[in-house]
Write a protein that holds these residues in place. Sequence first.
Motif, mmCIF file in Angstrom:
data_model
loop_
_atom_site.group_PDB
_atom_site.id
_atom_site.type_symbol
_atom_site.label_atom_id
_atom_site.label_comp_id
_atom_site.label_asym_id
_atom_site.label_seq_id
_atom_site.Cartn_x
_atom_site.Cartn_y
_atom_site.Cartn_z
ATOM 1 N N THR A 1 0.835 -1.198 0.000
ATOM 2 C CA THR A 1 0.000 0.000 0.000
ATOM 3 C C THR A 1 0.877 1.258 0.000
ATOM 4 O O THR A 1 0.587 2.237 -0.705
ATOM 5 C CB THR A 1 -0.934 0.013 1.219
ATOM 6 O OG1 THR A 1 -1.775 -1.142 1.173
ATOM 7 C CG2 THR A 1 -1.796 1.264 1.236
ATOM 8 N N THR B 1 -8.873 -6.961 9.198
ATOM 9 C CA THR B 1 -8.982 -5.771 10.048
ATOM 10 C C THR B 1 -7.621 -5.364 10.604
ATOM 11 O O THR B 1 -7.355 -4.175 10.783
ATOM 12 C CB THR B 1 -9.984 -6.007 11.194
ATOM 13 O OG1 THR B 1 -9.604 -7.152 11.958
ATOM 14 C CG2 THR B 1 -11.393 -6.215 10.636
ATOM 15 N N MET C 1 -5.881 -3.550 7.847
ATOM 16 C CA MET C 1 -6.421 -2.182 7.789
ATOM 17 C C MET C 1 -5.796 -1.302 8.862
ATOM 18 O O MET C 1 -5.411 -0.152 8.594
ATOM 19 C CB MET C 1 -7.939 -2.213 7.947
ATOM 20 C CG MET C 1 -8.702 -2.621 6.716
ATOM 21 S SD MET C 1 -8.458 -1.462 5.340
ATOM 22 C CE MET C 1 -9.071 0.062 6.061
ATOM 23 N N GLU C 2 -5.694 -1.827 10.058
ATOM 24 C CA GLU C 2 -5.098 -1.068 11.150
ATOM 25 C C GLU C 2 -3.653 -0.700 10.828
ATOM 26 O O GLU C 2 -3.220 0.442 11.044
ATOM 27 C CB GLU C 2 -5.150 -1.885 12.439
ATOM 28 C CG GLU C 2 -4.598 -1.165 13.658
ATOM 29 C CD GLU C 2 -4.670 -2.009 14.919
ATOM 30 O OE1 GLU C 2 -4.258 -1.504 15.994
ATOM 31 O OE2 GLU C 2 -5.114 -3.170 14.845
ATOM 32 N N ARG D 1 -3.522 2.039 8.016
ATOM 33 C CA ARG D 1 -3.861 3.378 8.504
ATOM 34 C C ARG D 1 -2.710 3.990 9.305
ATOM 35 O O ARG D 1 -2.473 5.198 9.242
ATOM 36 C CB ARG D 1 -5.135 3.320 9.346
ATOM 37 C CG ARG D 1 -6.404 3.062 8.548
ATOM 38 C CD ARG D 1 -6.642 4.143 7.520
ATOM 39 N NE ARG D 1 -7.852 3.902 6.727
ATOM 40 C CZ ARG D 1 -8.052 4.367 5.507
ATOM 41 N NH1 ARG D 1 -7.109 5.089 4.922
ATOM 42 N NH2 ARG D 1 -9.159 4.109 4.851
ATOM 43 N N ASP E 1 -5.352 8.640 7.368
ATOM 44 C CA ASP E 1 -6.783 8.524 7.059
ATOM 45 C C ASP E 1 -7.183 9.207 5.755
ATOM 46 O O ASP E 1 -8.369 9.238 5.411
ATOM 47 C CB ASP E 1 -7.605 9.119 8.210
ATOM 48 C CG ASP E 1 -7.468 8.321 9.488
ATOM 49 O OD1 ASP E 1 -7.273 7.091 9.401
ATOM 50 O OD2 ASP E 1 -7.542 8.928 10.578
ATOM 51 N N VAL F 1 -8.778 3.176 0.919
ATOM 52 C CA VAL F 1 -8.518 1.746 1.039
ATOM 53 C C VAL F 1 -9.863 1.023 1.053
ATOM 54 O O VAL F 1 -10.688 1.255 1.941
ATOM 55 C CB VAL F 1 -7.738 1.402 2.326
ATOM 56 C CG1 VAL F 1 -7.455 -0.104 2.383
ATOM 57 C CG2 VAL F 1 -6.434 2.187 2.394
ATOM 58 N N CYS G 1 -12.039 -2.819 -0.465
ATOM 59 C CA CYS G 1 -11.827 -4.253 -0.650
ATOM 60 C C CYS G 1 -12.853 -4.811 -1.626
ATOM 61 O O CYS G 1 -13.893 -4.201 -1.884
ATOM 62 C CB CYS G 1 -11.922 -4.997 0.684
ATOM 63 S SG CYS G 1 -13.571 -4.983 1.419
ATOM 64 N N PHE H 1 -15.990 -4.780 8.233
ATOM 65 C CA PHE H 1 -14.998 -4.063 7.434
ATOM 66 C C PHE H 1 -15.260 -2.553 7.447
ATOM 67 O O PHE H 1 -14.324 -1.752 7.495
ATOM 68 C CB PHE H 1 -14.995 -4.584 6.005
ATOM 69 C CG PHE H 1 -14.357 -5.943 5.851
ATOM 70 C CD1 PHE H 1 -13.676 -6.545 6.892
ATOM 71 C CD2 PHE H 1 -14.439 -6.630 4.632
ATOM 72 C CE1 PHE H 1 -13.085 -7.787 6.755
ATOM 73 C CE2 PHE H 1 -13.839 -7.868 4.479
ATOM 74 C CZ PHE H 1 -13.166 -8.453 5.536
ATOM 75 N N MET I 1 -12.813 0.618 6.119
ATOM 76 C CA MET I 1 -12.852 0.467 4.663
ATOM 77 C C MET I 1 -13.573 1.656 4.043
ATOM 78 O O MET I 1 -14.567 2.141 4.575
ATOM 79 C CB MET I 1 -13.586 -0.823 4.268
ATOM 80 C CG MET I 1 -12.838 -2.100 4.528
ATOM 81 S SD MET I 1 -11.440 -2.331 3.416
ATOM 82 C CE MET I 1 -10.875 -3.948 4.034
ATOM 83 N N ASP I 2 -13.092 2.083 2.878
ATOM 84 C CA ASP I 2 -13.694 3.223 2.190
ATOM 85 C C ASP I 2 -14.683 2.821 1.103
ATOM 86 O O ASP I 2 -15.473 3.654 0.651
ATOM 87 C CB ASP I 2 -12.595 4.092 1.576
ATOM 88 C CG ASP I 2 -11.759 4.783 2.639
ATOM 89 O OD1 ASP I 2 -12.348 5.345 3.574
ATOM 90 O OD2 ASP I 2 -10.519 4.739 2.555
#
Length: 367
Positions: free
Chosen positions: A133, A180, A183-184, A187, A192, A196, A198, A222, A227-228
């Motif tokens: 990422t 998760t 994701m953590e 970030r 932020d 991101v 999925c 999620f 998640m965006d």
Amino acid sequence: MKILEPVKFRNLELRNRLVWLPAVSCLADEVGFVTDPLIERHVARAKGGFGLIDVEACGVLDRKSPNLLRICDDKFIPGLKEMTDAVHAEGCKMTVQLIHYVKQSVRTGWKQAVEDLSYEDIEECKRQFIDSTIRARKAGFDGVELHVAHGYTLSSFISLLNKRTDKYGRNTEGRCRIVTEIMEGIRKEVGDDYCVGCRISGEEFVMGGNTLKQTTEIAQIFARAGMDFISVSAGGKTEDGPWYTGYSGSRCMATANLPYGCHVYLSAGIKEALREIGSDIPVVVSGKVKDLKHGEEIFEAGKADLIGICRPALADPEWITKQVEGREKEIIKCLYCNGCLVRDQKHEAVNCVIADKVAERNAAGRN
């Protein structure tokens, strides 16, 4: 049409709600570097009117897979940057789908199970997604999509078929834990202000696998994890046949016998589940969206926020512009014959067989 109007979420400002979905092209070179044909493919779709191009599965690890695009090392960044620059020049945004896959043998059919992965293996996998990422942002991508669909590593963790009895199994929260935690970690590294999302299989279409009963809960987990967006696919599991050959595979690459919009109920169910927890993150629909009018109907009904298109625009890069300009009769139409899938299975350049025949006929007419 509202799907042709701009939309914004996180750091993404899209000129419309149309997404070119990720599909392996086999156009990367043998090592995984970007090639001119790959850039040309995405530039053509950017010129064709898409608001967002989600680049095909891009390997976060250095494991054998023919002509797979890669992002597992800094050496791949320059080529990826060249591609994002070319697409951005056409007014289109670009994300990249990050993929991890376990060890497997095409010859024998053996595939490593997620139950076999050690905590050390899991930590390495998480780090690979996080590092990739970071590279994606350096390469100019506007965001990343974690590949949590079909038969790959992350999807195998979140599936009911995951029989781990430790913290990475047992229940839905446990099965989602690796995602998760990724994701953590992401970030913490990128903050932020970077998109991101999925992709998940709304239904897995194998015995004992996830259905909407599980995936609606997964989507909520999620969303709470930051998640965006959630892009909704289907099937693609290897438990009923390798490389999209079984029924689950035919649902992923929806065949001609299936109706248009055959997977809209999946995005609709997930969208409703997100509303229940007060989340408004976009949901991407896929699965034989017939045309722009059909996409508009899906959006107006609140069943999805973004309209995902793949094979129709593989057949004709101008699928969008020809409809907008009233040139529908000029569209090279996808027949959902999955000749493109056959080429993928052979590790050949994944082009539309119908479009190739039209090009051959036109060339013959000029001679």
